[in-house]
Design a protein around this motif. Structure first.
Motif, mmCIF file in Angstrom:
data_model
loop_
_atom_site.group_PDB
_atom_site.id
_atom_site.type_symbol
_atom_site.label_atom_id
_atom_site.label_comp_id
_atom_site.label_asym_id
_atom_site.label_seq_id
_atom_site.Cartn_x
_atom_site.Cartn_y
_atom_site.Cartn_z
ATOM 1 N N VAL A 102 0.594 11.838 0.658
ATOM 2 C CA VAL A 102 1.105 10.395 0.362
ATOM 3 C C VAL A 102 0.119 9.566 0.739
ATOM 4 O O VAL A 102 0.156 9.461 2.106
ATOM 5 N N GLN A 103 -0.537 8.635 -0.045
ATOM 6 C CA GLN A 103 -1.098 7.433 0.397
ATOM 7 C C GLN A 103 -0.722 6.225 0.043
ATOM 8 O O GLN A 103 -0.408 6.140 -1.368
ATOM 9 N N LYS A 104 -0.709 4.979 0.762
ATOM 10 C CA LYS A 104 -0.357 3.794 0.466
ATOM 11 C C LYS A 104 -1.493 3.081 -0.312
ATOM 12 O O LYS A 104 -2.833 3.087 0.166
ATOM 13 N N LEU A 105 -1.331 2.473 -1.512
ATOM 14 C CA LEU A 105 -2.171 1.849 -2.349
ATOM 15 C C LEU A 105 -2.325 0.351 -1.792
ATOM 16 O O LEU A 105 -1.489 -0.093 -1.535
ATOM 17 N N GLY A 106 -3.534 -0.211 -2.411
ATOM 18 C CA GLY A 106 -3.652 -1.496 -2.053
ATOM 19 C C GLY A 106 -2.734 -2.557 -3.094
ATOM 20 O O GLY A 106 -2.348 -3.725 -2.496
ATOM 21 N N THR A 107 -2.091 -1.912 -4.105
ATOM 22 C CA THR A 107 -1.330 -2.830 -4.800
ATOM 23 C C THR A 107 0.276 -2.659 -4.335
ATOM 24 O O THR A 107 1.066 -3.431 -5.210
ATOM 25 N N GLY A 108 0.194 -1.874 -3.339
ATOM 26 C CA GLY A 108 1.716 -1.789 -3.061
ATOM 27 C C GLY A 108 2.564 -0.538 -3.337
ATOM 28 O O GLY A 108 3.563 -0.141 -2.946
ATOM 29 N N GLY A 109 1.791 0.324 -4.344
ATOM 30 C CA GLY A 109 2.283 1.613 -4.659
ATOM 31 C C GLY A 109 1.952 2.766 -3.663
ATOM 32 O O GLY A 109 1.274 2.390 -3.093
ATOM 33 N N LEU A 110 2.101 3.829 -4.473
ATOM 34 C CA LEU A 110 1.955 5.207 -3.823
ATOM 35 C C LEU A 110 1.460 6.020 -4.532
ATOM 36 O O LEU A 110 1.505 6.052 -5.722
ATOM 37 N N PHE A 127 0.711 11.667 -8.881
ATOM 38 C CA PHE A 127 1.649 10.907 -9.117
ATOM 39 C C PHE A 127 1.488 9.547 -8.503
ATOM 40 O O PHE A 127 1.275 9.431 -7.614
ATOM 41 N N THR A 128 1.561 8.439 -9.338
ATOM 42 C CA THR A 128 1.104 6.889 -9.154
ATOM 43 C C THR A 128 2.164 6.227 -9.352
ATOM 44 O O THR A 128 2.568 5.936 -10.452
ATOM 45 N N THR A 129 2.750 5.469 -8.449
ATOM 46 C CA THR A 129 3.914 4.712 -8.586
ATOM 47 C C THR A 129 3.392 3.220 -8.568
ATOM 48 O O THR A 129 2.500 2.720 -8.034
ATOM 49 N N LYS A 166 7.399 4.584 -15.777
ATOM 50 C CA LYS A 166 6.407 3.568 -14.910
ATOM 51 C C LYS A 166 5.591 4.638 -13.902
ATOM 52 O O LYS A 166 4.846 3.982 -13.119
ATOM 53 N N ILE A 167 5.994 5.775 -13.679
ATOM 54 C CA ILE A 167 5.401 6.609 -12.870
ATOM 55 C C ILE A 167 4.091 7.573 -13.598
ATOM 56 O O ILE A 167 4.435 8.336 -14.676
ATOM 57 N N ASN A 168 2.951 7.304 -13.465
ATOM 58 C CA ASN A 168 1.846 7.978 -13.861
ATOM 59 C C ASN A 168 1.401 9.113 -13.286
ATOM 60 O O ASN A 168 1.198 9.469 -12.236
ATOM 61 N N ALA A 169 1.430 10.364 -14.146
ATOM 62 C CA ALA A 169 1.114 11.527 -13.669
ATOM 63 C C ALA A 169 -0.085 12.233 -14.250
ATOM 64 O O ALA A 169 -0.433 12.066 -15.517
ATOM 65 N N ASP A 170 -1.132 12.792 -13.566
ATOM 66 C CA ASP A 170 -2.390 13.211 -13.818
ATOM 67 C C ASP A 170 -2.504 14.745 -13.441
ATOM 68 O O ASP A 170 -2.196 14.889 -12.179
#
Length: 368
Positions: A85-93, A59-61, A122-126
């Motif tokens: 859970v990992q913090k992304l460079g865009t500020g999402g998770l 899940f990408t937020t 707005k939450i992407n699920a793969d």
């Protein structure tokens, strides 16, 4: 730097050296202890396989103010399963949860959207199925096996089979230590980890081949001389290429350390941890194995040959004769410094015979 270059030049010329081969039992013992610890780590803790290998959902937020710790709590409550859970460079998770189907994925997505106060769209699920993970794992094992076979064939042709065996043992040593560290640290194993493993095998093999090439060049006519055994020349090859191996390893480790400690640690780019850890540990283990494992093992195997055994006997016999000659010369030197009583007796004053003093003191000087 000038001192380091001077040290490297002296090592290459053989003016100074360290007996790596002579202390090989110590290095073997250290490697065995590290390998046993790695195997125990694998057996007790196991590898933290990513969803690419065991299936699950990602899940990408979008950008959010929710912290990583809070997101882990929300994901665990929603899925009743541990989440990464990992913090992304865009500020999402990026939230990874292993082992779920499409229906359960939708439920977790809605629950996360409620906790994050976001629109579910707005939450992407793969989703990644278990069969896909099995395919990746099988391809990884196939690639590793093909790489090992090609390495052994190449080294057996370019050098000899003993060097091929020693290089194979060193590569297995590096893989075991790296995977054991992964198990002990608990980092997630992803396809990037596999790429990192294959990369460090190439670096490890490079350092080993450099030493082997020097060893092959110096042992062409080894049986025609009686100055050095095979182990002596193997030790010279290690010392001659030592600074070069250290320099290449340090230069390779610096950017990898930046990825691991700065990118993954300070900046929180957790996606870099999987490949950077395997590179960092593998490069260090590869440099160690090329110096302390591969070449001493080749020396052990070669010293069992009848020709090398005969050469060792001749070399040791010549050294024994040389030592005996030096001892005899030293004994003669000490003896020459001691006073010679016989010579002193000859050089000293002599007493005249009594018969020569007869008739002295009389007017005629004649004898009676």
């Amino acid at each position: 730097m000038s001192k380091l270059r001077g040290l490297g030049a002296r090592l290459h010329r053989g003016e100074i050296s360290y007996d790596f081969v002579g202390h090989r039992k110590i290095w073997y013992g250290v490697s065995i202890l590290i390998t046993v610890a790695a195997v125990l780590g694998l057996a007790v803790r196991g590898l933290n396989m990513g969803i690419d290998f065991q299936g699950g959902a990602v899940f990408t937020t979008p950008k959010t103010s929710v912290s990583v710790t809070q997101a882990e709590t929300y994901a665990k409550d929603a899925a009743h399963h541990d989440a990464v859970v990992q913090k992304l460079g865009t500020g999402g998770l990026r939230i990874q949860i292993a082992g779920m189907d499409t229906k359960k994925s939708d439920e977790i997505k809605n629950a996360l959207a409620k906790d994050f106060k976001l629109d579910p769209e707005k939450i992407n699920a793969d989703l990644v199925g278990p069969s896909w993970g099995d395919q990746i794992a099988n391809k990884a094992w196939e690639g590793l096996g093909i790489f090992m076979v090609l390495v052994v064939i190449y080294l057996a042709i370019a050098f000899e089979w003993r060097m091929a065996i020693a290089a194979l043992v060193a590569l297995i040593h590096d893989i075991t230590i790296t995977t054991g560290i992964y198990a002990l640290v608990g980092f997630e194993v992803t396809p990037g980890t596999v790429i990192g493993l294959l990369t460090i095998l190439g670096y490890s093999l490079y350092d080993t081949v450099v030493v082997f090439d020097s060893l092959k060049e110096q042992t062409k006519d080894i049986t025609k001389q009686t100055r050095s055994t095979y182990s002596d020349i193997a030790n010279q090859s290690i010392n001659g290429t030592l600074v070069r191996s250290i320099n290449t390893t340090v230069v390779a480790l610096l950017p990898v350390a930046g990825l691991l400690f700065i990118g993954g640690g300070f900046l929180g780019a957790g996606t870099l941890n999987d490949i950077s850890l395997s590179l960092f540990v593998g490069l260090a283990a590869g440099a160690y194995s090329s110096i302390f494992i591969a070449t001493p093992l080749v020396a052990d195997l070669k010293e069992r040959e009848p020709q090398m055994k005969a050469l060792r006997k001749r070399v040791l016999a010549k050294r024994g004769q040389a030592a005996a000659g030096e001892g005899l010369a030293e004994t003669r030197s000490v003896a020459s410094d001691e006073p010679d009583d016989a010579a002193a007796a000859v050089v000293g004053p002599r007493s005249q015979p009594a018969s020569r003093n007869r008739g002295r003191g009389r007017p005629s000087g004649k004898r009676r």
